[in-house]
Design an enzyme around this catalytic site. Sequence first.
Site, PDB file in Angstrom:
ATOM      1  N   SER A   1       0.841  -1.208   0.000  1.00  0.00           N
ATOM      2  CA  SER A   1       0.000   0.000   0.000  1.00  0.00           C
ATOM      3  C   SER A   1       0.871   1.250   0.000  1.00  0.00           C
ATOM      4  CB  SER A   1      -0.887   0.025   1.251  1.00  0.00           C
ATOM      5  OG  SER A   1      -1.850  -0.988   1.174  1.00  0.00           O
ATOM      6  N   ALA A   2       1.886   1.280   0.858  1.00  0.00           N
ATOM      7  CA  ALA A   2       2.729   2.472   0.962  1.00  0.00           C
ATOM      8  C   ALA A   2       3.809   2.496  -0.129  1.00  0.00           C
ATOM      9  CB  ALA A   2       3.386   2.525   2.345  1.00  0.00           C
TER      10      ALA A   2
ATOM     11  N   GLU B   1      10.216  -6.120  -4.526  1.00  0.00           N
ATOM     12  CA  GLU B   1       9.030  -6.791  -3.973  1.00  0.00           C
ATOM     13  C   GLU B   1       9.260  -8.303  -3.918  1.00  0.00           C
ATOM     14  OE1 GLU B   1       6.085  -6.198  -2.455  1.00  0.00           O
ATOM     15  OE2 GLU B   1       5.796  -8.370  -2.550  1.00  0.00           O
ATOM     16  N   ALA B   2       8.971  -8.871  -2.753  1.00  0.00           N
ATOM     17  CA  ALA B   2       9.175 -10.315  -2.569  1.00  0.00           C
ATOM     18  C   ALA B   2       8.165 -11.145  -3.366  1.00  0.00           C
ATOM     19  CB  ALA B   2       9.070 -10.666  -1.082  1.00  0.00           C
TER      20      ALA B   2
ATOM     21  N   HIS C   1      -4.774  -5.231  11.268  1.00  0.00           N
ATOM     22  CA  HIS C   1      -4.333  -3.839  11.281  1.00  0.00           C
ATOM     23  C   HIS C   1      -3.023  -3.688  12.051  1.00  0.00           C
ATOM     24  CE1 HIS C   1      -8.793  -2.520  10.533  1.00  0.00           C
ATOM     25  NE2 HIS C   1      -8.207  -3.045   9.469  1.00  0.00           N
TER      26      HIS C   1
HETATM   27  C1  LIG Z   1      -6.871  -9.763   4.771  1.00  0.00           C
HETATM   28  C2  LIG Z   1      -6.715  -8.290   5.074  1.00  0.00           C
HETATM   29  C3  LIG Z   1      -7.849  -7.466   5.100  1.00  0.00           C
HETATM   30  C4  LIG Z   1      -7.720  -6.107   5.392  1.00  0.00           C
HETATM   31  N1  LIG Z   1      -8.803  -5.294   5.273  1.00  0.00           N
HETATM   32  C5  LIG Z   1      -8.649  -3.955   5.372  1.00  0.00           C
HETATM   33  C6  LIG Z   1      -9.721  -3.062   5.073  1.00  0.00           C
HETATM   34  O1  LIG Z   1     -10.817  -3.472   4.705  1.00  0.00           O
HETATM   35  N2  LIG Z   1      -9.488  -1.728   5.202  1.00  0.00           N
HETATM   36  C7  LIG Z   1      -8.284  -1.231   5.609  1.00  0.00           C
HETATM   37  O2  LIG Z   1      -8.158  -0.016   5.740  1.00  0.00           O
HETATM   38  N3  LIG Z   1      -7.262  -2.052   5.893  1.00  0.00           N
HETATM   39  C8  LIG Z   1      -7.395  -3.389   5.742  1.00  0.00           C
HETATM   40  N4  LIG Z   1      -6.333  -4.212   5.954  1.00  0.00           N
HETATM   41  C9  LIG Z   1      -5.058  -3.612   6.414  1.00  0.00           C
HETATM   42  C10 LIG Z   1      -4.279  -2.878   5.313  1.00  0.00           C
HETATM   43  O3  LIG Z   1      -4.455  -3.481   4.052  1.00  0.00           O
HETATM   44  C11 LIG Z   1      -2.786  -2.865   5.684  1.00  0.00           C
HETATM   45  O4  LIG Z   1      -2.646  -2.336   6.970  1.00  0.00           O
HETATM   46  C12 LIG Z   1      -1.967  -2.025   4.712  1.00  0.00           C
HETATM   47  O5  LIG Z   1      -2.102  -2.540   3.412  1.00  0.00           O
HETATM   48  C13 LIG Z   1      -0.487  -2.040   5.140  1.00  0.00           C
HETATM   49  O6  LIG Z   1       0.268  -1.373   4.171  1.00  0.00           O
HETATM   50  P1  LIG Z   1       1.856  -1.411   4.215  1.00  0.00           P
HETATM   51  O7  LIG Z   1       2.324  -0.658   3.021  1.00  0.00           O
HETATM   52  O8  LIG Z   1       2.336  -1.003   5.542  1.00  0.00           O
HETATM   53  O9  LIG Z   1       2.243  -2.964   4.072  1.00  0.00           O
HETATM   54  P2  LIG Z   1       1.833  -3.993   2.947  1.00  0.00           P
HETATM   55  O10 LIG Z   1       0.748  -3.457   2.094  1.00  0.00           O
HETATM   56  O11 LIG Z   1       1.608  -5.292   3.621  1.00  0.00           O
HETATM   57  O12 LIG Z   1       3.114  -4.072   2.004  1.00  0.00           O
HETATM   58  C14 LIG Z   1       4.346  -4.668   2.347  1.00  0.00           C
HETATM   59  C15 LIG Z   1       4.960  -5.212   1.064  1.00  0.00           C
HETATM   60  O13 LIG Z   1       6.328  -5.523   1.326  1.00  0.00           O
HETATM   61  C16 LIG Z   1       6.628  -6.784   0.758  1.00  0.00           C
HETATM   62  N5  LIG Z   1       7.760  -7.338   1.525  1.00  0.00           N
HETATM   63  C17 LIG Z   1       7.754  -7.756   2.814  1.00  0.00           C
HETATM   64  N6  LIG Z   1       8.986  -8.179   3.173  1.00  0.00           N
HETATM   65  C18 LIG Z   1       9.785  -8.002   2.092  1.00  0.00           C
HETATM   66  C19 LIG Z   1      11.168  -8.256   1.855  1.00  0.00           C
HETATM   67  N7  LIG Z   1      11.968  -8.729   2.813  1.00  0.00           N
HETATM   68  N8  LIG Z   1      11.651  -7.989   0.606  1.00  0.00           N
HETATM   69  C20 LIG Z   1      10.838  -7.480  -0.361  1.00  0.00           C
HETATM   70  N9  LIG Z   1       9.519  -7.233  -0.178  1.00  0.00           N
HETATM   71  C21 LIG Z   1       9.006  -7.475   1.040  1.00  0.00           C
HETATM   72  C22 LIG Z   1       5.357  -7.575   0.912  1.00  0.00           C
HETATM   73  O14 LIG Z   1       5.313  -8.685   0.059  1.00  0.00           O
HETATM   74  C23 LIG Z   1       4.307  -6.511   0.599  1.00  0.00           C
HETATM   75  O15 LIG Z   1       4.046  -6.428  -0.765  1.00  0.00           O
HETATM   76  C24 LIG Z   1      -6.429  -5.571   5.691  1.00  0.00           C
HETATM   77  C25 LIG Z   1      -5.300  -6.396   5.662  1.00  0.00           C
HETATM   78  C26 LIG Z   1      -5.428  -7.738   5.350  1.00  0.00           C
HETATM   79  C27 LIG Z   1      -4.191  -8.603   5.305  1.00  0.00           C
END
Ligand SMILES: Cc1cc2nc3c(=O)[nH]c(=O)nc-3n(C[C@H](O)[C@H](O)[C@H](O)COP(=O)(O)OP(=O)(O)OC[C@H]3O[C@@H](n4cnc5c(N)ncnc54)[C@H](O)[C@@H]3O)c2cc1C
Length: 539
Positions: free
Chosen positions: A12-13, A33-34, A473
Amino acid sequence: MIFDFIVVGAGSAGCIVASRLSESGRHSVLLIEAGGEDKSFWFKIPVGYAKSYYNPRVNWMYRTEPEANLGGRRIYAPRGKVQGGSGSINAMVFVRGAAEDFEDWRAAGNPGWGFDEVLPFFRKLETHARGESPWHGDNGPIHVTPMRGATHPVSDAFLDACDELGIPLNEDFNGATIAGAGVYDVNTRRGQRSHSSAEYLRPALKRPNLSIERQAHARRLLIEQDGRVSGVEVIQRGEVRKFTARREVVLAAGAVDTPKLMQLSGLGDGCQLFVHGIETRKHLPAVGKNLQDHLCTSFYYRSKQPTLNGEFASLIGQARFGLTWLLKRSGPFAMSVNQAGGFFRGSPEETRPNIQVYFNPLSYRIPDSPKASLTPEPYPGFLIAFNACRPTSKGTISIASPEASDAPLIRPNYLSTDRDIQEVLQGSRLMRRIADARALDGWVEEEVSPSKAADTDDKLLDYFRLNSGSIYHLCGTCAMGSDPRESVVDARLRVHGVPGLRVVDASVFPNITAGNINAPTMMVAEKGAAMILEDTTSV
Ligand SMILES: Cc1cc2nc3c(=O)[nH]c(=O)nc-3n(C[C@H](O)[C@H](O)[C@H](O)COP(=O)(O)OP(=O)(O)OC[C@H]3O[C@@H](n4cnc5c(N)ncnc54)[C@H](O)[C@@H]3O)c2cc1C
């Protein structure tokens, strides 16, 4: 290979950060991306959520360690392992959080993060179906659609029940206040998932200065003798590769994997790293601490009238919903099952909403085993779920070994405060008050679970302990703040005392927000990218 910026994690970020950093064309950017690409049809159609829930090809499928206050259960913690990250597999409920949440961020030593300062970034990232207003943007990449007007009659009866209880109806949880009952917004565009991969990254990948390496697992950061982070080492299809960043590495691997990658690289609590034989490059005791999450349970009802159970369970019903989606991009397949809900005060003494509610016009059990699928119950039903908005229990993420391939130890420490236990009881009583309202008389046949036999606080608490689960979350594990003993990044998201490294994802939340956290995570990404660019041009 050398780039100006390397972003780790296309979630997402990360998709937003990589897209914004490459926008001017002046900087070369690599996104690592993994997982693979989110090409499948199931990522586009909102109901496809169920397909990725237990799919190890696109989901890290983590579990917590046994949780002492939840009967020793290991709680399922899905995380997206695919372009778009958890934003590709989530339920799309779009909630910014309460204004007070961000006032707390600012008060935790983070100038620039109060509500009036983050609102412009929320507006920037969205095109809201209601059009432009002081609360909403109409020109941003993420499309936000209210489900209002498309809800099932039982969801409407739920809103009438809230009205009857004197709970104010709220037209827009992302407007002046989150308080009250209403219908959720979802991030969809014409019935399809509108997420940072589709809306920011995909168009940005046409730029010659932005590259992505997929199936590339970052296993450690490259750190110079003087302590500056200069690149990333990844494993890609069995091969070790190194990438160099001239300016900065930005960690966006999410609240579980960002602290894990830091610890593997020698950035964390020195004692903990020593145990695993990892040399401490910077003692940062707060890495992996302050883990927060929303812990939720559902109350299940058998209904006197048809709900969505019948159609979701039958092939004819599914075909009808599928056709409606194909022809009109609408109907239940274009929506979240969490149609209505809101933010309620669990007791008159509460000064602000402290319980979030979800109303589903469908009842289904989420199996705890990947071998079973999410199926509706075999009779008309609906469910009402709740969680505390701002739980006070805090946990940890820590590496299990020095190997990048090993999952980290996730210990949320759920229900470890009296306050969280009181809120479970408040939420449980609220469920009952709503279901007992006259407006739902025509619908409620029976409370199936926990059932009316759960007639004491102890029994309600036991039900919660044995049936609650994460609503995914997880956040706060590299919290933003001014004190390096208690936080990991400063208010400009720079890791304390580690030049060349920032964190821009859900890890930086100083406190969890009241509501679903994808929207605030995307806001952090927009604001974080803007700060990186400001700091870059001012060098
Ligand atoms: C099933 C589910 C339902 C949800 N429903 C909702 C909802 O309805 N509304 C809402 O607001 N939020 C919801 N959430 C929460 C929300 O989607 C997450 O909090 C948000 O997407 C987190 O964003 P982020 O960028 O921090 O991490 P992520 O979006 O998880 O991104 C992290 C990325 O880093 C990659 N990565 C990790 N480790 C490595 C590595 N070592 N090397 C390379 N790449 C790596 C991962 O593969 C992933 O693509 C939900 C989450 C889930 C799992």
